[in-house]
Structure formats: C-alpha cells, structure tokens
Design a protein around this motif. Structure first.
Motif, PDB file in Angstrom:
ATOM      1  N   THR A  97    -117.383  20.171  36.104  1.00  0.00           N
ATOM      2  CA  THR A  97    -116.100  20.692  35.637  1.00  0.00           C
ATOM      3  C   THR A  97    -115.965  22.177  35.903  1.00  0.00           C
ATOM      4  OG1 THR A  97    -116.835  21.368  33.444  1.00  0.00           O
ATOM      5  CG2 THR A  97    -116.196  19.064  33.696  1.00  0.00           C
ATOM      6  N   GLY A  98    -117.082  22.819  36.217  1.00  0.00           N
ATOM      7  CA  GLY A  98    -117.015  24.245  36.499  1.00  0.00           C
ATOM      8  C   GLY A  98    -116.901  25.112  35.251  1.00  0.00           C
ATOM      9  N   ILE A  99    -117.013  24.543  34.060  1.00  0.00           N
ATOM     10  CA  ILE A  99    -116.957  25.412  32.885  1.00  0.00           C
ATOM     11  C   ILE A  99    -118.231  26.255  32.837  1.00  0.00           C
ATOM     12  CG2 ILE A  99    -115.395  24.038  31.462  1.00  0.00           C
ATOM     13  CD1 ILE A  99    -117.769  22.913  30.006  1.00  0.00           C
ATOM     14  N   PRO A 100    -118.137  27.474  32.308  1.00  0.00           N
ATOM     15  CA  PRO A 100    -119.308  28.349  32.303  1.00  0.00           C
ATOM     16  C   PRO A 100    -120.424  27.754  31.439  1.00  0.00           C
ATOM     17  CG  PRO A 100    -117.310  29.568  31.740  1.00  0.00           C
ATOM     18  CD  PRO A 100    -116.941  28.122  31.753  1.00  0.00           C
ATOM     19  N   PRO A 101    -121.689  27.954  31.833  1.00  0.00           N
ATOM     20  CA  PRO A 101    -122.826  27.445  31.075  1.00  0.00           C
ATOM     21  C   PRO A 101    -122.775  27.861  29.606  1.00  0.00           C
ATOM     22  CG  PRO A 101    -123.587  28.359  33.141  1.00  0.00           C
ATOM     23  CD  PRO A 101    -122.123  28.636  33.056  1.00  0.00           C
ATOM     24  N   PHE A 102    -122.310  29.065  29.360  1.00  0.00           N
ATOM     25  CA  PHE A 102    -122.229  29.564  27.982  1.00  0.00           C
ATOM     26  C   PHE A 102    -121.379  28.613  27.137  1.00  0.00           C
ATOM     27  CE2 PHE A 102    -120.712  32.111  24.500  1.00  0.00           C
ATOM     28  CZ  PHE A 102    -121.745  32.988  24.217  1.00  0.00           C
ATOM     29  N   ILE A 103    -120.249  28.195  27.678  1.00  0.00           N
ATOM     30  CA  ILE A 103    -119.316  27.354  26.927  1.00  0.00           C
ATOM     31  C   ILE A 103    -119.863  25.931  26.792  1.00  0.00           C
ATOM     32  CG2 ILE A 103    -116.959  26.453  26.846  1.00  0.00           C
ATOM     33  CD1 ILE A 103    -117.175  29.486  26.585  1.00  0.00           C
ATOM     34  N   ALA A 104    -120.328  25.369  27.899  1.00  0.00           N
ATOM     35  CA  ALA A 104    -120.813  23.988  27.868  1.00  0.00           C
ATOM     36  C   ALA A 104    -121.924  23.846  26.830  1.00  0.00           C
ATOM     37  CB  ALA A 104    -121.322  23.585  29.252  1.00  0.00           C
ATOM     38  N   THR A 105    -122.852  24.797  26.848  1.00  0.00           N
ATOM     39  CA  THR A 105    -124.013  24.659  25.964  1.00  0.00           C
ATOM     40  C   THR A 105    -123.677  25.089  24.538  1.00  0.00           C
ATOM     41  OG1 THR A 105    -124.860  26.843  26.582  1.00  0.00           O
ATOM     42  CG2 THR A 105    -125.628  24.970  27.863  1.00  0.00           C
ATOM     43  N   LEU A 106    -122.648  25.925  24.399  1.00  0.00           N
ATOM     44  CA  LEU A 106    -122.176  26.264  23.053  1.00  0.00           C
ATOM     45  C   LEU A 106    -121.631  25.010  22.390  1.00  0.00           C
ATOM     46  CD1 LEU A 106    -121.557  28.594  21.023  1.00  0.00           C
ATOM     47  CD2 LEU A 106    -119.322  28.762  22.077  1.00  0.00           C
ATOM     48  N   GLY A 107    -120.875  24.226  23.173  1.00  0.00           N
ATOM     49  CA  GLY A 107    -120.347  22.966  22.661  1.00  0.00           C
ATOM     50  C   GLY A 107    -121.476  22.024  22.280  1.00  0.00           C
ATOM     51  N   MET A 108    -122.456  21.911  23.181  1.00  0.00           N
ATOM     52  CA  MET A 108    -123.571  20.998  22.930  1.00  0.00           C
ATOM     53  C   MET A 108    -124.382  21.447  21.713  1.00  0.00           C
ATOM     54  SD  MET A 108    -125.202  18.304  23.616  1.00  0.00           S
ATOM     55  CE  MET A 108    -124.776  17.684  25.240  1.00  0.00           C
ATOM     56  N   MET A 109    -124.451  22.765  21.514  1.00  0.00           N
ATOM     57  CA  MET A 109    -125.183  23.299  20.364  1.00  0.00           C
ATOM     58  C   MET A 109    -124.612  22.717  19.067  1.00  0.00           C
ATOM     59  SD  MET A 109    -125.548  27.329  19.475  1.00  0.00           S
ATOM     60  CE  MET A 109    -124.633  27.843  18.068  1.00  0.00           C
ATOM     61  N   THR A 110    -123.301  22.727  18.958  1.00  0.00           N
ATOM     62  CA  THR A 110    -122.659  22.224  17.749  1.00  0.00           C
ATOM     63  C   THR A 110    -122.734  20.705  17.674  1.00  0.00           C
ATOM     64  OG1 THR A 110    -121.166  24.057  18.077  1.00  0.00           O
ATOM     65  CG2 THR A 110    -120.552  22.488  16.402  1.00  0.00           C
ATOM     66  N   ILE A 111    -122.520  20.059  18.832  1.00  0.00           N
ATOM     67  CA  ILE A 111    -122.506  18.593  18.847  1.00  0.00           C
ATOM     68  C   ILE A 111    -123.882  18.037  18.474  1.00  0.00           C
ATOM     69  CG2 ILE A 111    -122.298  16.575  20.360  1.00  0.00           C
ATOM     70  CD1 ILE A 111    -120.167  18.245  21.921  1.00  0.00           C
ATOM     71  N   ALA A 112    -124.937  18.579  19.090  1.00  0.00           N
ATOM     72  CA  ALA A 112    -126.283  18.058  18.825  1.00  0.00           C
ATOM     73  C   ALA A 112    -126.656  18.288  17.364  1.00  0.00           C
ATOM     74  CB  ALA A 112    -127.298  18.729  19.748  1.00  0.00           C
ATOM     75  N   ARG A 113    -126.250  19.432  16.825  1.00  0.00           N
ATOM     76  CA  ARG A 113    -126.535  19.711  15.422  1.00  0.00           C
ATOM     77  C   ARG A 113    -125.801  18.707  14.538  1.00  0.00           C
ATOM     78  NH1 ARG A 113    -130.639  22.483  13.589  1.00  0.00           N
ATOM     79  NH2 ARG A 113    -130.209  24.156  15.052  1.00  0.00           N
ATOM     80  N   GLY A 114    -124.576  18.414  14.904  1.00  0.00           N
ATOM     81  CA  GLY A 114    -123.795  17.448  14.137  1.00  0.00           C
ATOM     82  C   GLY A 114    -124.453  16.079  14.148  1.00  0.00           C
ATOM     83  N   PHE A 115    -124.909  15.649  15.327  1.00  0.00           N
ATOM     84  CA  PHE A 115    -125.575  14.349  15.412  1.00  0.00           C
ATOM     85  C   PHE A 115    -126.857  14.342  14.575  1.00  0.00           C
ATOM     86  CE2 PHE A 115    -123.074  13.214  19.292  1.00  0.00           C
ATOM     87  CZ  PHE A 115    -122.597  12.010  18.805  1.00  0.00           C
ATOM     88  N   ALA A 116    -127.564  15.463  14.564  1.00  0.00           N
ATOM     89  CA  ALA A 116    -128.796  15.526  13.764  1.00  0.00           C
ATOM     90  C   ALA A 116    -128.467  15.333  12.289  1.00  0.00           C
ATOM     91  CB  ALA A 116    -129.502  16.864  13.991  1.00  0.00           C
ATOM     92  N   LEU A 117    -127.363  15.922  11.847  1.00  0.00           N
ATOM     93  CA  LEU A 117    -126.956  15.785  10.440  1.00  0.00           C
ATOM     94  C   LEU A 117    -126.521  14.352  10.143  1.00  0.00           C
ATOM     95  CD1 LEU A 117    -125.103  19.190  10.146  1.00  0.00           C
ATOM     96  CD2 LEU A 117    -127.030  18.467   8.715  1.00  0.00           C
ATOM     97  N   ILE A 118    -125.750  13.771  11.071  1.00  0.00           N
ATOM     98  CA  ILE A 118    -125.301  12.388  10.872  1.00  0.00           C
ATOM     99  C   ILE A 118    -126.503  11.453  10.832  1.00  0.00           C
ATOM    100  CG2 ILE A 118    -124.112  10.456  12.007  1.00  0.00           C
ATOM    101  CD1 ILE A 118    -122.077  12.552  13.005  1.00  0.00           C
ATOM    102  N   TYR A 119    -127.429  11.666  11.773  1.00  0.00           N
ATOM    103  CA  TYR A 119    -128.586  10.775  11.892  1.00  0.00           C
ATOM    104  C   TYR A 119    -129.404  10.761  10.609  1.00  0.00           C
ATOM    105  CZ  TYR A 119    -132.600   8.561  14.242  1.00  0.00           C
ATOM    106  OH  TYR A 119    -133.592   7.700  14.611  1.00  0.00           O
ATOM    107  N   THR A 120    -129.515  11.930   9.991  1.00  0.00           N
ATOM    108  CA  THR A 120    -130.400  12.030   8.830  1.00  0.00           C
ATOM    109  C   THR A 120    -129.645  11.994   7.517  1.00  0.00           C
ATOM    110  OG1 THR A 120    -130.162  14.409   8.861  1.00  0.00           O
ATOM    111  CG2 THR A 120    -132.034  13.490  10.063  1.00  0.00           C
ATOM    112  N   GLY A 121    -128.331  12.089   7.574  1.00  0.00           N
ATOM    113  CA  GLY A 121    -127.581  12.234   6.343  1.00  0.00           C
ATOM    114  C   GLY A 121    -127.857  13.559   5.651  1.00  0.00           C
ATOM    115  N   GLY A 122    -128.424  14.477   6.384  1.00  0.00           N
ATOM    116  CA  GLY A 122    -128.612  15.821   5.845  1.00  0.00           C
ATOM    117  C   GLY A 122    -129.970  16.084   5.227  1.00  0.00           C
TER     118      GLY A 122
END
Lengths: 505, 342
Positions: free
Chosen positions: B144-169
């Motif tokens: 998509t050509g989006i800058p690495p900073f943005i792509a991985t910033l998104g993934m930073m939040t998404i992966a953290r969210g999945f970790a919370l969902i997976y464990t229920g916190g």
C-alpha cells in the motif's frame, strides 16, 4: 551619463565548478518590453547562466547590470526584490494550500494584531489573477489545478513581486497546444505592459512564434544574438550545434548479426506512444531527442520498471513477458540508468556491494550462504578490467569520482553477462578522459556481439558511436536514421524538434 | 570507511600522520565500544560489586529481551524502516505461548482440557505468530506504500488489543517447569543469555552472508536503485518485518520463562528500547548502514547503564534522563561519522 538602453546586461560571464568550466564568457542583453529567447543544446550553459542571474550561483567572473546598475553578491530573495523572477521548469507548489497562500508565501499581509489578514490576501490575489486572466478562486487548493494553471500562478506570483524581468525555463514542456497559446497570450500582454521575459525553450517553432530576439550559447560560450525575424530554422540550429566531432569516439565497425530485440507498438501510461524499433546483435542504436522526449521512459518500460499500456517486446524472435527488473535481468538485459545518484548507486555502500548486487544469485552457495571469496574475485577482476580507481573494494562508492562511479555501475551490469545493454546517458557528468574510456568500452561490447541501445543528449556522442539513430520528439519516434557519413547534426535536430516527422527507416 | 582511509593509502603519506588518522578512523568506527568500556570502568570503580560474575550475568540477562528485539530492529532500520509494534507483538505472542505452556496443575487453565504440551509447541506458536504479524506489517508497507511508522503504529495497537481480548485482561501464569527452565541457568550461564547469543549469531549470518542481507542494505541504501538492480523489494520488505517480529516472538519466550507468567500489558514501550539500542549501536535511520555487533553493543550500553545507575543508587527517574541523553549524543556522534565530506 548616457542612457543605458538595456534592462539587463550580462557581460563576459564565467562560471567554474570543480573540474568543469560551465560558462566561458557568456553574454546576454535584454531590453525593456522584450521577449528574449535563450537557446542552446542540453548542457550549453543556459540554466547555469540563469542561476548566476537570480543569485543561486554567483558567477566566477564577469559583470551583471540590471537597470544600468552593477549588481553583485545578492541572494535570490534580493534578486526577487530587484524585480527578477524565475519560473522554474519543475514547479514546487505547496499543493495542499490555497492559491493565495502560494502567491504570498513568506510575505503574507498582516492585520493590526500581527495575524495573517486572509481577506486582504484574497483581494490582492484576485487582482493579480485578473492581470493574467485566470478565472480561479484564490481559495482553491493548488493540487486541483492543471500544470498549466500552476504555471500561471507562478507568473501571477512574479507579477505580485512587481517583476520587471521574468525568466521562463521550458514553460511549455508539460502544456497542451491550447495552453501554450494561452501562455503566449499572457506573455504578449506582459510585454505590452513593459515587462521583459527571458524564454528558454528547445522548441524552435515556439521561439519563432513568440520571441523578439534570440541569444545562443554553446558549450558555455556566447555564439551570438540575432533578431528572431532575421533567422531561419537552419541558421538557428547551425548556431546551436556547429562544432566538430573530435576523436572522442573510437567507433570500430563490427559485423552486425540477427535481430536481437524487437519492440512493437509500445505505449506507456503517458510519456510515450506507439514506439516500434529493433536492434541487432553487435549493433549500437543511438537514441537522440531533447530532454522530455520520453526516451528514458521507453527503456524503463522495456526493462519492466515502468508500466506499459500496450505493445510487445520480442527477444530472439520470442515474445518476452517482462514485468520487473528481475525478469529483465533473466532475459539478459541490463540498464545503466540516467541519474546515477537517484537510481544507480547505493552511496553509503562499498564498491564491492555496489558491483555485486545485481548478480547476487551467482554467489549463493551451500546453506544459502554467500560465497564472498568468489564475489571479491569477480569484483577485483572487473575493477582491473575497467580500471576503476579506488583504494579498495571496501571503499564507499560515494567517495569515488563520477567517472569511477559510472565504471562501477558498468561493472555491476557486465557481471550479469547481459546480452542487451540499455545505456541512458552513459557519459553524463563525467570528465573527458573517463568519457573516452567508456566510449571504448561500449564499442568493445558491441564488438563482442552484444546489443546496445544508447540514449544520449549529446549529438556528437550519438553520431560518433551509433550504427543507427532513433530520434524521438514528444513521446513519439520521428525517425530512425542510418548513421551515414553525410548525416548532419542539423538533420537530427530537425527530427528532434519536431520540424520533420518522417517515420523513415 | 571515511575519507581519511583513502588518503592514508597514498604512497607518500607521512607515517606518523597516517597512524594518527588510522587511530581516529578506528575511534570513529568503534567509538561506541570505547564508550561501553569507559562506562564499565567508571561504574566498577564506583561500585566494585558491578564486576562480580553474578552481576555481569544479571546485566546480560536483563539485556537479552530487548537485545533480541534490537537484532530484528537493526535489519528493519537498515532497510530504512521502523517497527513500533514489536512490544505489542511480544505481549500477544507471549500470552499465546503461555496459554499453550501451562502446567497441568495450574489452578486457572486457559485451555482446561489441554494436556501439558511439550516446550516446542509454545515456542513454535510464538515464532510463527510473530512472523505472521510481521508479514502483515511488511505487506502493508510494500503493497500500500504507507510509511512503516504508520503501518507498525497500527499493528502496535491492534496486537495489544488482541492480547487483551485473548486473556480478558488478566495474566496467564503457572507455566510448566520446562518452560520455567528457560529463565534458569546451565551451569553458571543464564539460558536467556545463551538464546540471545544464538539469535545474534544467526542474525549476523543472515545480514552478512545471505542474499537477503545484501538486499536489506540495498533497499535501505537506495530503494530505486535496488528496484533497477533486480532486487525484489516487496518480497524482501515482507521478510524483513516478518523476521523482526519473529524475534519479538522469541523474546516473548524468554520473557515468559523468566517471569513465569505473561500479562497482556507486558513489554509496553519495549519497542522504543529496542530502537534506542539499535540507534546507539550506529544503525542509521537514513538507511543502508547497520551492524549486528552494533546492536549488541547498543543493548549492552543500555543494560550496563540501567544496572550501574541502580547499583550507584541513582533514582529511577534520573536514570531515564541519562538514558535519553545517551541516545541523543550517540546519534549526534553517529551523524558526524556518516556525514558526507564536502
């Protein structure tokens, strides 16, 4: 004191860059209310002269008088204040801001509180846009405008600076015919209002259509100034190119084999259309044309790094499907790019890495590990063969001279053992000695039966090296000429400026 | 190599001056090593306890987690990219690995009916999940050509969210004894240090002795030239980020073994420590320049600094300030080293 008739007088301008004398006594005299063409081949020194004038590069020697006063040691900002504006070939608008902010950038009108007075800016912008008959709302963002209109905005900006002299560097290269007519209309109107214009263009018909006088430079030297009405196309071309081909070109006749590469009706997304040609083994096909004719774009498309809209590429009589540089390399192609810095060298990497990058798959050995020994041996062999002057193969390439960098890039491609070499301005920006060496190398490669397509903006180089010459103008092939003994630069220039369009073989 | 080294090879050079130039060249190239040595000397004078083998291994163990992440970050930054997601990826791969590595006696089992898994299962799960998340980052950047900073910033939040969902916190704990062994020692040597060492050697070989490594330098050095030169830029970018996140998965295993449990909020900000270590180690954010030994030295500088300042009784708040200054100074020195001579 006698009245000074010239608005601008540039006398005996010399400009030295390290290793190159770009201007050797250039002259230019422009009167008030005059449209003055500045002509010359690529590299004749037109841009350098203009950069001296607007204060980007101060001249090494010579004097500049503006409105009769000697001007020296000034910045571009000061040149603007004096009334000298330049409209560059490459426009750099702030695309996401409105027209009015682009016009008044850096000198926005302020209100009593010291804040930007948008209302006043709007009114002032409307006034200048009226002068050039541009019916656009000053609040429109720049990115919504066509290139032609952005250019008009640049002219409006020049007017807003109260410019007395406006320099236009190839302003029509991106315009349609109708837009060109509009531009000419505005230029004539400015002239009536007593403004002067220096007009740089390669297109002879435009120069005849709109300018009053012509000054020609060649190799940085002043050739002459004439009234446009006293000139003919032939006379002007003669002034621009009239030099002798020296023995810089050790072209050796070698047997020409079968057709190796055939391009049929190749079209790009915008820069070129319906390109057809073929090249044989052992042949050097020169590609001539002015900057912007689409030559580089054509070979980039063949090499798979630019999108194609239509057409076919045949290699050895077979249809080739090339969609990436990897495909191209696998088909035995090599591309020495035009802009060494932009898409040739890896500046901070070593000579070794720069040479080996395209041929890396050859050195992958056991366990997918790179065999550095073999890589270094190959690298050293080519450094010797091409006499690259570098203290070691571990030297960063950016510390080498331009000519040596170019040799490293040639070595990169020779290492892949290509059958077809595309050379885009292979000797641009390198010194005379290295130039002759690269010419010799190209001839030797053809002698080994390689197929060579060489783009060059230097006519003597094209004529000295090629077996045939393909000439392009505005994205089309206007002629493919046999490199006869009696072929003249003037004849090529006629094809390259669109004066003749005969698709003769 | 600097300009001095060209001149130094001139045949008629003055010998004494040459030696001085060579010395300056070495100092410039390995400056950060001297900084590390000076730090070690200084701290051990002020606090003799620092040099005890036990403490040395402590420093190494503490450095191992962000050190492993810095190895991958070096490849990424050398390719002119950045990866802000590796901390969150550590947390997500960590909770997944922990859920697969719980002991049979655990009071709260994530998978109540799951038998005790051999250690290889959580390890592979963490590595593969890491590589998969990284490949998504790389794919986004390449296609998509989006800058690495943005792509991985998104993934930073998404992966953290999945970790919370997976464990229920809540954290996942009660790991198997074999899993916990990863936080222990073999003889004197802590196992995290051994893992760090092996990851270092593998990454070093990858960067220096494979086509992939050469392509990383080329992409970071001049992506347009790389495209012209036959480098498959898109494929390589995906591989670079996949490898970087796979190492985050490996760091997660070390983390889980040491701590004995993984919290979904674990490793917050670790990506920045990894970036700092990489940067201190001389990897250039302008691309094309980066070394694995630099990443190791950079991680050790941070590890020694943190340990040393603690031994010296410097307050944790002040430690942060010193760390920040070290990063800035390291980059200033580095830019001077790589500045093109006019």
């Amino acid at each position: 004191m006698s009245e000074q008739p010239w608005l601008l007088e540039m006398k005996d301008i010399v400009k030295n860059f390290p290793g190159v004398q770009a201007l050797k006594g250039a002259e230019l005299r422009v009167g008030t209310g005059e449209i003055h063409a500045l002509m010359g081949e690529n590299g004749a020194g037109k841009s350098t002269l203009m950069k001296c004038l607007i204060g980007i590069h101060p001249q090494t020697a010579g004097d500049i008088y503006f409105e009769g006063k000697l001007i020296e040691n000034y910045s571009t900002a000061e040149a603007l204040k004096m009334g000298i504006s330049m409209i560059h070939q490459e426009l750099n608008p702030v695309e996401n801001r409105p027209i009015m902010e682009n016009i008044w950038l850096g000198r926005e009108p302020k209100n009593a509180l010291g804040l930007v007075d948008h209302k006043k800016m709007y009114e002032m912008s409307k006034d200048v846009l009226e002068i050039i008959d541009l019916k656009e709302d000053p609040r429109t963002e720049m990115r919504h405008l066509t290139v032609a209109k952005m250019q008009m905005i640049e002219i409006a900006k020049a007017i807003s600076y109260n410019a007395k002299l406006i320099i236009m560097d190839e302003p029509t290269s991106a315009l349609t015919n109708r837009e060109v007519e509009q531009l000419f209309g505005i230029m004539r109107k400015l002239k009536e209002n007593g403004k002067s214009i220096i007009y740089i263009s390669h297109k002879l018909d435009e120069v005849f259509a709109v300018t009053d006088r012509v000054t020609v430079l060649r190799d940085g030297a002043y050739i002459g100034t004439e009234n446009t009405s006293d000139l003919t196309v032939d006379k002007m071309i003669n002034m621009m190119v009239g030099r002798n081909i020296t023995d810089m070109f050790p072209k050796v006749e070698c047997p020409i084999g079968d057709v190796k590469l055939e391009v049929k009706n190749l079209s790009g997304e915008k820069h070129f259309k319906d390109i057809s040609f073929n090249v044989c083994k052992g042949e050097i096909l020169g590609v001539a044309g002015l900057v912007g004719a689409g030559r580089t774009e054509v070979i980039e498309a063949i090499f798979g790094i630019r999108n194609k809209k239509g057409g076919e590429i045949w290699i050895d009589g077979e249809l080739a499907n090339i969609n990436s540089s990897e495909d191209a390399i696998n088909h035995g192609m090599a591309l020495l790019t035009e802009d060494r810095r932009m898409n040739g060298i890896f500046p901070m990497l070593s000579v070794l890495q720069n040479i080996s990058i395209s041929n890396m798959k050859k050195y992958v050995g056991n366990f997918k590990l790179i065999n550095h020994k073999e890589m270094k041996e190959d690298c050293n062999r080519y450094i010797d063969a091409l006499s690259v002057r570098t203290p070691s193969i571990n030297q960063r390439i950016e510390n080498l001279s331009g000519g040596n960098q170019q040799k490293v890039l040639v070595a990169r491609w020779l290492l892949t053992e290509p059958e077809i070499l595309f050379l885009d301005e292979p000797t641009r920006g390198i010194d005379v000695g290295a130039k002759a060496e690269i010419h010799k190398l190209i001839t030797n490669l053809a002698g080994q039966g390689k197929t060579i397509v060489m783009i060059s903006s230097e006519l003597p180089e094209v004529m000295g090296m090629s077996d045939r010459i393909m000439v392009m103008f505005e994205g089309k092939v206007t002629g493919i000429l046999e490199n006869r003994k009696d072929l003249t630069q003037e004849e090529i220039m006629r094809y390259a400026t669109g004066a003749v369009d005969g698709k003769t073989a | 190599m600097s300009k001095e080294t060209i001149e130094q090879s001139a045949p008629n050079g003055n010998q004494a001056a040459d030696k001085k130039k060579i010395a300056i060249g070495i100092l410039k190239k390995y400056g950060i090593v001297f900084v590390l040595i000076l730090m070690i000397i200084g701290i051990s004078i002020l606090s003799p306890r620092f040099l005890s083998p036990n403490n040395i291994f402590n420093v190494l163990t503490q450095s191992a987690i962000f050190g492993i992440m810095a190895l991958g970050m070096t490849l990424i930054i050398t390719s002119k990219g950045i990866d802000l997601s590796v901390g969150s990826v550590l947390a997500l791969t960590g909770v997944v690995a922990a859920s697969l590595g719980q002991s049979a006696m655990a009071s709260t089992k994530y998978f109540p009916n799951l038998a005790e898994m051999p250690l290889i299962v959580p390890i592979l799960a963490a590595l593969l999940l890491g590589a998969f998340l990284g490949a998504i980052n790389g794919g986004l950047i390449a296609y998509t050509g989006i800058p690495p900073f943005i792509a991985t910033l998104g993934m930073m939040t998404i992966a953290r969210g999945f970790a919370l969902i997976y464990t229920g916190g809540s954290p996942i704990s009660s790991l198997t004894p074999t899993f916990m062994r990863l936080g222990g020692r073999i003889g004197m040597i802590p196992i995290p240090v051994i893992i760090y060492l092996i990851a270092t050697i593998i990454t070093w070989i990858l960067l220096n002795n494979t086509r992939f490594g050469k392509n990383i330098y080329a992409i970071g050095g001049n992506v347009k030239a790389a495209e012209v030169s036959g480098v498959n830029v898109k494929k390589n970018i995906i591989m670079i980020y996949a490898y970087g996140s796979m190492l985050a998965g490996l760091a997660a295993i070390v983390f889980a073994g040491r701590v004995g449990s993984v919290h979904p909020g674990a490793a917050t900000g670790y990506e920045l420590t990894a970036i700092a270590a990489t940067t201190i180690g001389g990897t250039s954010h302008a691309g094309g320049i980066g070394t694995i030994w630099g990443a190791v030295v950079g991680a050790l500088v941070l590890g020694v600094l943190r340990n040393g300042l603690t031994l010296l009784g410097v307050h944790a708040y002040w430690q942060q300030i010193v760390e920040g200054m070290i990063i800035i100074v390291a980059v200033i020195i580095d830019m001077r080293k790589n500045a093109k001579k006019k």
